[in-house]
Write a protein that holds these residues in place. Structure first.
Motif, mmCIF file in Angstrom:
data_model
loop_
_atom_site.group_PDB
_atom_site.id
_atom_site.type_symbol
_atom_site.label_atom_id
_atom_site.label_comp_id
_atom_site.label_asym_id
_atom_site.label_seq_id
_atom_site.Cartn_x
_atom_site.Cartn_y
_atom_site.Cartn_z
ATOM 1 N N ALA A 23 -4.091 9.602 1.932
ATOM 2 C CA ALA A 23 -5.393 9.991 1.405
ATOM 3 C C ALA A 23 -6.540 9.426 2.235
ATOM 4 O O ALA A 23 -7.615 10.028 2.316
ATOM 5 N N LEU B 140 -7.483 -0.460 3.698
ATOM 6 C CA LEU B 140 -6.381 -0.632 2.754
ATOM 7 C C LEU B 140 -5.578 -1.898 3.043
ATOM 8 O O LEU B 140 -4.914 -2.427 2.148
ATOM 9 N N VAL C 39 0.857 -1.186 0.000
ATOM 10 C CA VAL C 39 0.000 0.000 0.000
ATOM 11 C C VAL C 39 0.893 1.237 0.000
ATOM 12 O O VAL C 39 1.738 1.399 0.887
ATOM 13 N N SER C 40 0.729 2.093 -0.969
ATOM 14 C CA SER C 40 1.614 3.248 -1.092
ATOM 15 C C SER C 40 1.359 4.265 0.015
ATOM 16 O O SER C 40 0.260 4.344 0.584
ATOM 17 N N GLU D 126 1.047 7.379 -0.416
ATOM 18 C CA GLU D 126 0.045 8.331 -0.906
ATOM 19 C C GLU D 126 -1.369 7.839 -0.610
ATOM 20 O O GLU D 126 -2.245 8.618 -0.200
ATOM 21 N N ARG D 127 -1.614 6.563 -0.794
ATOM 22 C CA ARG D 127 -2.945 6.011 -0.530
ATOM 23 C C ARG D 127 -3.260 6.044 0.971
ATOM 24 O O ARG D 127 -4.394 6.301 1.367
#
Length: 334
Positions: free
Chosen positions: A234, A245, A227-228, A230-231
């Motif tokens: 967010a 996630l 999971v990045s 950025e995600r």
């Protein structure tokens, strides 16, 4: 020996040695015997069957030292026969970075911190302490030296030990991934990714629980997971969105408990679920008879065994009821 020439058969002797030792490890039946033993001394006798030194009559701190000696002895013993020393170093690594955290914080507040030091790392703790005191890091592994210098500088500038810990956590997993990349074993590489996901899930839950901002969370997050960053950022405004996630095996149960913990539920249950997810992740390699995977699972099982023994023995010494100790134990590899 070059990594390109390493094959599973190069681990045949070591795998056979480990198989022989696994028979005497602390399994579920022996763990239950320790919990139901009539006295601390009777609980210690179960560990004698597993090859531990006699800890009867020891204080809690002496028990801690004895268990640390056991773990360090296993690392030392296996390292003498292992075809790829980077594999052993990958498991020693966390204790180097743990010691770095202890020593940097101790220096920052002018205390010793020696009782928290582990002897299971690659680097002699005195060598690390002298390097920190003199700011001469020539005798430390390069990546560790850079990480210590950076973390010490962060603490000096900000007086925030948590920010220093973030730097060391990132450096630890970066070096773990580097070591994993040098070993001819996909399981260790995958484990590095899993550890990153687990660390990021924990960071997200803790950040939401204490009401910190996404910007604060960003400083704690580590690159390289499934999971990045950025995600995660967010989704960081909502516990349900963030933990969703990570809602796939083996972190799915931890993610569910994390959503509750972020809102004030049991943090202990969440942390235990994260630890148990690691057991699930590595247990997929248990059935392989020989190879680097055999060593990886064994190292993880020994660490888990030492943790279990510590919780039971120190719990018994503190008068904690067996049923309470049982609830806090990680799942077993055996």
């Amino acid at each position: 020996m070059s990594n390109k020439t390493i094959r599973d058969k190069d681990y045949l002797y070591l795998s056979a040695l480990i198989s022989a030792r696994e028979v005497n490890m602390l399994n579920r039946e022996k763990t239950e015997r320790m919990l139901s033993a009539g006295s601390f001394g009777d609980a210690v006798k179960v560990l004698l069957e597993c090859g531990y030194e006699d800890m009867s009559g020891m204080s809690a701190s002496q028990v801690e030292d004895a268990l640390a000696r056991r773990r360090a002895a296993v690392f030392d013993d296996i390292s003498r026969s292992i075809p790829e020393t980077a594999l052993t170093d990958a498991f020693r690594l966390k204790y180097d970075y743990h010691n770095a955290k202890v020593l940097i914080k101790a220096q920052g507040v002018g205390t010793d911190g020696g009782y928290l030091i582990s002897a299971s790392g690659r680097v002699n703790p005195d060598t690390m302490k002298n390097a920190l005191l003199t700011e001469d890091y020539r005798f430390l592994p390069v990546d560790l030296a850079h990480a210590i210098a950076e973390a010490a500088g962060i603490l000096a500038r900000t007086s925030n030990p948590q920010l220093a810990d973030f730097a060391l956590d990132k450096a630890y997993l970066a070096e773990f991934k580097k070591l994993a990349g040098s070993v001819n074993c996909s399981l260790l590489k995958d484990y590095a990714v899993f550890l990153t996901d687990s660390a990021n899930l924990r960071a997200g839950v803790r950040t939401l629980r204490i009401g910190q901002s996404p910007e604060f969370l960003k400083q704690a997050l580590i690159n390289g997971g499934t999971v990045s960053i950025e995600r995660i950022i967010a989704a960081a405004s909502s516990a349900d969105s963030l933990t969703a996630l990570f809602n796939s095996p083996p972190l799915d149960r931890a993610a569910a408990l994390g959503a509750a913990a972020a809102g004030g539920g049991s943090l202990t249950d969440f942390e235990l679920a994260c630890d148990n997810a690691a057991v699930v992740f590595l247990s997929r390699a248990k059935l392989k008879g020989f190879g680097a995977e055999k060593v990886i699972v064994y190292f993880a099982a020994v660490e888990n065994e030492v943790m279990t023994a510590r919780m039971i023995l120190t719990g018994r010494l503190s008068g904690i009821k067996p049923e309470v100790i049982r609830e806090r134990l990680r799942d077993s590899y055996a």
